[in-house]
Enzyme design. Sequence first.
Site, short mmCIF file in Angstrom:
data_model
loop_
_atom_site.label_atom_id
_atom_site.label_comp_id
_atom_site.label_asym_id
_atom_site.label_seq_id
_atom_site.Cartn_x
_atom_site.Cartn_y
_atom_site.Cartn_z
N ASP A 14 -3.84 -7.11 14.05
CA ASP A 14 -4.96 -6.25 13.85
C ASP A 14 -6.27 -6.50 13.94
O ASP A 14 -7.23 -6.13 14.60
CB ASP A 14 -4.89 -5.35 12.45
CG ASP A 14 -3.62 -4.94 12.42
OD1 ASP A 14 -3.02 -4.28 13.38
OD2 ASP A 14 -2.95 -4.51 11.31
N ARG A 94 -10.41 -9.08 -3.49
CA ARG A 94 -11.22 -8.32 -2.35
C ARG A 94 -12.78 -8.45 -2.88
O ARG A 94 -13.42 -8.61 -2.00
CB ARG A 94 -10.80 -6.83 -2.54
CG ARG A 94 -9.23 -6.50 -1.97
CD ARG A 94 -9.28 -7.48 -0.61
NE ARG A 94 -7.95 -7.38 0.10
CZ ARG A 94 -7.28 -8.04 0.68
NH1 ARG A 94 -7.56 -9.44 0.44
NH2 ARG A 94 -6.18 -7.95 1.15
#
Length: 406
Positions: A14, A94
């Site tokens: 991706d 994150r």
Amino acid sequence: MKEKVVLAYSGGLDTTTLIPWLKETFDYEVICCCIDCGQGEELDGLDERAKLAGASKLYIEDITDDFCDNYIMPCVQANAVYENAYLLGTSMARPAISKRLVEVARKEGATAICHGATGKGNDQIRFELSIMALAPDLKIIAPWRMTDLWTLQSRDDEIAYCKAHGIDLPFDASHSYSRDRNLWHISHEGLELEDPSCEPNYADLLVLGNTPENAPDEDEYVTMTFEEGVPKTINGEAMKVSDIIRKLNELGGKHGIGIVDIVENRVVGMKSRGVYETPGGTILMEAHKQLEELVIDRATMEVKKDLGNKLAQVVYEGKWFTPLCEALRAFVKSTQKYVTGEVKFRLYKGNIIKAGTTSPYSLYNESLASFTTGDMYDHHDASGFITLFGLPLKVRAMKNLEVNNK
């Protein structure tokens, strides 16, 4: 001069496809940034792959210690567990990743940051809220939500797109589990896990360890020490936090610790099913709790439990860089002053079994707790206490009798 975009780069199909797509769609100079949170061999060969795909530069930034010390440990100390099961492995990473992406973007003079998170998941929220909080002037590009520009709908499409742009990569179209890995955990989604009625195929799925039934038939004792809520040693050997987690991962994986199969509520409103392996993290959190119950008073523990649950929700929702998250972490840190001592436990086929706890700040008093009468406690004192403690119940019951007898 072309504008620069910093791409959060994992090296997978991706994000590799995004390199030529960003150049073609926006005429950006693409700076790839791979953030190492302890994912190990997954980083091998990334430099050649990124350059082959057209990136002008690749940063590989090792933030493992920062991740462990400043993101994992506050959550361990809070016992922050989302929906009683998920130990926040991806959620904690994150904001740490986003912070370093912003730092690289500033260094490079970039005008945008791009991530490859989908429009259905939580990561898009975690990345973007963090970037907004740290660099509100930077543009955020989320290709999977740009349906008018991003037309690639499958791995076959992405492979064909790369080949059309002269990029021949070692990927195939066969589908596998969707995984996210760092030093704390590895998550698994997809394939049979998308049907909650299916049992996970653990033989193909597990990466970090055994199932409990395949774990050794012999137990193993482990001793750990903590200072002010921070782990310091394992079996007498001093280590930094990241190395302690590595060692606990090894021990936990061996003994089938920390495998969780859950259906969780995503921030975007849907339920998702995943299997998480968190062998070392599960042990560390249990060891820390084992010590805390000896040294933290009841009233503080009650509030801490509630605020720990709240912190888990805040972190899961991507709100690390918020005043609320900062305040919650400050409370938790204040509770760790006396969380110092030694814990001993044994690992056996998926279980963590207590084997003794000591602390110079222990609130456990054998004289008070003993079934025999101690000097500090007079049994007669309980009579007055129970009378006062139950007074509201007695008054209410008397009033009900009075009303019912009229």
